[in-house]
Design a protein around this motif. Sequence first.
Motif, PDB file in Angstrom:
ATOM      1  N   CYS A  28      52.590  30.169  45.428  1.00 49.03           N
ATOM      2  CA  CYS A  28      52.641  28.861  44.763  1.00 49.03           C
ATOM      3  C   CYS A  28      51.240  28.318  44.501  1.00 49.03           C
ATOM      4  CB  CYS A  28      53.429  27.865  45.607  1.00 49.03           C
ATOM      5  SG  CYS A  28      55.188  28.228  45.676  1.00 49.03           S
ATOM      6  N   LEU A  29      50.336  28.469  45.469  1.00 46.36           N
ATOM      7  CA  LEU A  29      48.961  27.999  45.275  1.00 46.36           C
ATOM      8  C   LEU A  29      48.269  28.744  44.140  1.00 46.36           C
ATOM      9  CD1 LEU A  29      47.725  27.557  48.949  1.00 46.36           C
ATOM     10  CD2 LEU A  29      48.016  25.760  47.236  1.00 46.36           C
ATOM     11  N   ARG A  30      48.484  30.036  44.067  1.00 42.34           N
ATOM     12  CA  ARG A  30      47.871  30.831  42.996  1.00 42.34           C
ATOM     13  C   ARG A  30      48.365  30.381  41.626  1.00 42.34           C
ATOM     14  NH1 ARG A  30      48.457  36.690  45.894  1.00 42.34           N
ATOM     15  NH2 ARG A  30      46.738  36.420  47.349  1.00 42.34           N
ATOM     16  N   LYS A  31      49.643  30.065  41.524  1.00 44.06           N
ATOM     17  CA  LYS A  31      50.168  29.559  40.250  1.00 44.06           C
ATOM     18  C   LYS A  31      49.594  28.191  39.939  1.00 44.06           C
ATOM     19  CE  LYS A  31      54.566  32.003  40.239  1.00 44.06           C
ATOM     20  NZ  LYS A  31      56.022  31.875  40.329  1.00 44.06           N
ATOM     21  N   TYR A  32      49.459  27.350  40.957  1.00 51.89           N
ATOM     22  CA  TYR A  32      48.959  25.994  40.767  1.00 51.89           C
ATOM     23  C   TYR A  32      47.511  25.985  40.287  1.00 51.89           C
ATOM     24  CZ  TYR A  32      47.526  21.227  41.794  1.00 51.89           C
ATOM     25  OH  TYR A  32      47.010  19.957  41.696  1.00 51.89           O
ATOM     26  N   ILE A  33      46.666  26.814  40.893  1.00 50.45           N
ATOM     27  CA  ILE A  33      45.253  26.820  40.492  1.00 50.45           C
ATOM     28  C   ILE A  33      44.988  27.796  39.354  1.00 50.45           C
ATOM     29  CG2 ILE A  33      44.424  26.062  42.736  1.00 50.45           C
ATOM     30  CD1 ILE A  33      43.602  28.931  43.312  1.00 50.45           C
ATOM     31  N   ARG A  34      46.033  28.490  38.917  1.00 49.29           N
ATOM     32  CA  ARG A  34      45.951  29.422  37.784  1.00 49.29           C
ATOM     33  C   ARG A  34      44.902  30.511  37.996  1.00 49.29           C
ATOM     34  NH1 ARG A  34      45.944  24.327  34.909  1.00 49.29           N
ATOM     35  NH2 ARG A  34      48.082  23.807  34.417  1.00 49.29           N
ATOM     36  N   VAL A  35      44.916  31.066  39.181  1.00 51.65           N
ATOM     37  CA  VAL A  35      44.007  32.168  39.490  1.00 51.65           C
ATOM     38  C   VAL A  35      44.861  33.384  39.812  1.00 51.65           C
ATOM     39  CG1 VAL A  35      42.314  33.048  41.142  1.00 51.65           C
ATOM     40  CG2 VAL A  35      42.170  30.691  40.350  1.00 51.65           C
ATOM     41  N   GLU A  36      44.592  34.451  39.107  1.00 50.69           N
ATOM     42  CA  GLU A  36      45.312  35.689  39.362  1.00 50.69           C
ATOM     43  C   GLU A  36      44.569  36.469  40.435  1.00 50.69           C
ATOM     44  OE1 GLU A  36      48.234  36.776  38.252  1.00 50.69           O
ATOM     45  OE2 GLU A  36      48.421  34.834  37.275  1.00 50.69           O
ATOM     46  N   ILE A  37      45.202  36.587  41.570  1.00 48.52           N
ATOM     47  CA  ILE A  37      44.649  37.367  42.666  1.00 48.52           C
ATOM     48  C   ILE A  37      45.701  38.408  43.016  1.00 48.52           C
ATOM     49  CG2 ILE A  37      43.716  37.324  45.007  1.00 48.52           C
ATOM     50  CD1 ILE A  37      43.306  34.291  44.654  1.00 48.52           C
ATOM     51  N   GLU A  38      45.287  39.649  43.042  1.00 42.57           N
ATOM     52  CA  GLU A  38      46.235  40.700  43.379  1.00 42.57           C
ATOM     53  C   GLU A  38      46.600  40.606  44.851  1.00 42.57           C
ATOM     54  OE1 GLU A  38      45.293  44.672  42.168  1.00 42.57           O
ATOM     55  OE2 GLU A  38      44.133  43.931  40.483  1.00 42.57           O
ATOM     56  N   SER A  39      47.875  40.814  45.123  1.00 40.98           N
ATOM     57  CA  SER A  39      48.327  40.868  46.507  1.00 40.98           C
ATOM     58  C   SER A  39      48.220  42.307  46.986  1.00 40.98           C
ATOM     59  CB  SER A  39      49.759  40.389  46.625  1.00 40.98           C
ATOM     60  OG  SER A  39      49.836  39.025  46.352  1.00 40.98           O
ATOM     61  N   TYR A  40      47.734  42.452  48.173  1.00 42.45           N
ATOM     62  CA  TYR A  40      47.613  43.774  48.762  1.00 42.45           C
ATOM     63  C   TYR A  40      48.471  43.845  50.012  1.00 42.45           C
ATOM     64  CZ  TYR A  40      43.545  44.140  45.726  1.00 42.45           C
ATOM     65  OH  TYR A  40      42.718  44.159  44.645  1.00 42.45           O
ATOM     66  N   LYS A  41      49.073  45.001  50.232  1.00 45.24           N
ATOM     67  CA  LYS A  41      49.882  45.180  51.436  1.00 45.24           C
ATOM     68  C   LYS A  41      49.008  45.093  52.680  1.00 45.24           C
ATOM     69  CE  LYS A  41      53.596  47.748  49.352  1.00 45.24           C
ATOM     70  NZ  LYS A  41      54.397  48.947  49.301  1.00 45.24           N
ATOM     71  N   LYS A  83      27.778  35.266  47.635  1.00 46.09           N
ATOM     72  CA  LYS A  83      26.755  36.167  47.105  1.00 46.09           C
ATOM     73  C   LYS A  83      26.939  36.431  45.619  1.00 46.09           C
ATOM     74  CE  LYS A  83      25.835  38.471  51.439  1.00 46.09           C
ATOM     75  NZ  LYS A  83      25.881  39.701  52.200  1.00 46.09           N
ATOM     76  N   ILE A  84      27.954  35.843  45.021  1.00 46.46           N
ATOM     77  CA  ILE A  84      28.249  36.055  43.608  1.00 46.46           C
ATOM     78  C   ILE A  84      27.300  35.200  42.760  1.00 46.46           C
ATOM     79  CG2 ILE A  84      30.011  35.751  41.819  1.00 46.46           C
ATOM     80  CD1 ILE A  84      32.082  36.329  43.990  1.00 46.46           C
ATOM     81  N   GLU A  85      26.737  35.802  41.739  1.00 44.10           N
ATOM     82  CA  GLU A  85      25.760  35.124  40.884  1.00 44.10           C
ATOM     83  C   GLU A  85      26.389  34.427  39.677  1.00 44.10           C
ATOM     84  OE1 GLU A  85      22.481  34.951  41.569  1.00 44.10           O
ATOM     85  OE2 GLU A  85      22.838  36.049  43.427  1.00 44.10           O
ATOM     86  N   ASP A  86      27.421  35.012  39.095  1.00 41.65           N
ATOM     87  CA  ASP A  86      28.046  34.496  37.881  1.00 41.65           C
ATOM     88  C   ASP A  86      28.741  33.157  38.160  1.00 41.65           C
ATOM     89  OD1 ASP A  86      29.122  34.180  35.380  1.00 41.65           O
ATOM     90  OD2 ASP A  86      30.644  35.747  35.607  1.00 41.65           O
ATOM     91  N   LYS A  87      28.411  32.119  37.350  1.00 42.60           N
ATOM     92  CA  LYS A  87      28.941  30.763  37.577  1.00 42.60           C
ATOM     93  C   LYS A  87      30.460  30.701  37.423  1.00 42.60           C
ATOM     94  CE  LYS A  87      25.034  28.556  38.080  1.00 42.60           C
ATOM     95  NZ  LYS A  87      24.592  28.188  39.376  1.00 42.60           N
ATOM     96  N   GLU A  88      31.010  31.392  36.424  1.00 41.21           N
ATOM     97  CA  GLU A  88      32.464  31.360  36.216  1.00 41.21           C
ATOM     98  C   GLU A  88      33.190  32.052  37.365  1.00 41.21           C
ATOM     99  OE1 GLU A  88      36.007  30.322  34.807  1.00 41.21           O
ATOM    100  OE2 GLU A  88      34.083  29.612  34.044  1.00 41.21           O
ATOM    101  N   LYS A  89      32.653  33.177  37.812  1.00 42.56           N
ATOM    102  CA  LYS A  89      33.251  33.865  38.947  1.00 42.56           C
ATOM    103  C   LYS A  89      33.114  33.033  40.218  1.00 42.56           C
ATOM    104  CE  LYS A  89      32.990  38.697  37.671  1.00 42.56           C
ATOM    105  NZ  LYS A  89      32.435  40.013  38.006  1.00 42.56           N
ATOM    106  N   LEU A  90      32.032  32.268  40.311  1.00 46.18           N
ATOM    107  CA  LEU A  90      31.831  31.433  41.490  1.00 46.18           C
ATOM    108  C   LEU A  90      32.885  30.332  41.563  1.00 46.18           C
ATOM    109  CD1 LEU A  90      29.993  31.162  43.903  1.00 46.18           C
ATOM    110  CD2 LEU A  90      28.571  29.602  42.599  1.00 46.18           C
ATOM    111  N   ARG A  91      33.251  29.728  40.415  1.00 41.02           N
ATOM    112  CA  ARG A  91      34.300  28.709  40.402  1.00 41.02           C
ATOM    113  C   ARG A  91      35.616  29.329  40.848  1.00 41.02           C
ATOM    114  NH1 ARG A  91      38.644  27.189  37.970  1.00 41.02           N
ATOM    115  NH2 ARG A  91      38.637  28.868  36.470  1.00 41.02           N
ATOM    116  N   ASP A  92      35.898  30.492  40.295  1.00 42.49           N
ATOM    117  CA  ASP A  92      37.107  31.218  40.658  1.00 42.49           C
ATOM    118  C   ASP A  92      37.086  31.578  42.145  1.00 42.49           C
ATOM    119  OD1 ASP A  92      39.550  32.539  40.032  1.00 42.49           O
ATOM    120  OD2 ASP A  92      38.472  34.449  40.026  1.00 42.49           O
ATOM    121  N   THR A  93      35.912  31.911  42.642  1.00 41.72           N
ATOM    122  CA  THR A  93      35.755  32.304  44.035  1.00 41.72           C
ATOM    123  C   THR A  93      35.984  31.135  44.977  1.00 41.72           C
ATOM    124  OG1 THR A  93      34.204  34.021  43.401  1.00 41.72           O
ATOM    125  CG2 THR A  93      34.146  33.310  45.681  1.00 41.72           C
ATOM    126  N   SER A  94      35.515  29.954  44.623  1.00 43.89           N
ATOM    127  CA  SER A  94      35.728  28.804  45.513  1.00 43.89           C
ATOM    128  C   SER A  94      37.217  28.499  45.645  1.00 43.89           C
ATOM    129  CB  SER A  94      34.966  27.582  45.009  1.00 43.89           C
ATOM    130  OG  SER A  94      35.491  27.129  43.781  1.00 43.89           O
TER     131      SER A  94
END
Length: 125
Positions: A28-41, A83-94
């Motif tokens: 539900c949180l992933r849908k809410y923040i619209r971030v696609e994160i793969e689920s791993y077993k 340690k991520i440098e890219d600003k867009e990836k950093l937003r996604d990372t937070s």
Amino acid sequence: MEKILIWCFGILVPVALGHFFTKYTIRCLRKYIRVEIESYKLTASLGCIDRIIFTILYVVGQYSLIAAWFALKIAHRIITFTKIEDKEKLRDTSERINVFIIGNIISLTFGIIGGVIIKFLLSKY
């Protein structure tokens, strides 16, 4: 024999219920923040192991180890992601860090619930 059953029940509750509740909440949180994160077993398996560790540490009274384990996991994730440098990836990372922290808080809560169940049932015997 009763004590073994109490321990099994007390560990099974946080592992099973915690797994499904955490999985649903994270989805539900992933849908809410619209971030696609793969689920791993592996991630789900590690969450189950965390809940077992939290439950056992709570029952034996090692609360400082629970806090240390929790803090180390969070600190490692934050250090890795910052340690991520890219600003867009950093937003996604937070946002990913926030989802990670919420998932760990849920696992911790279910681990403690399992510990409370075990302590309560053991006090009856």
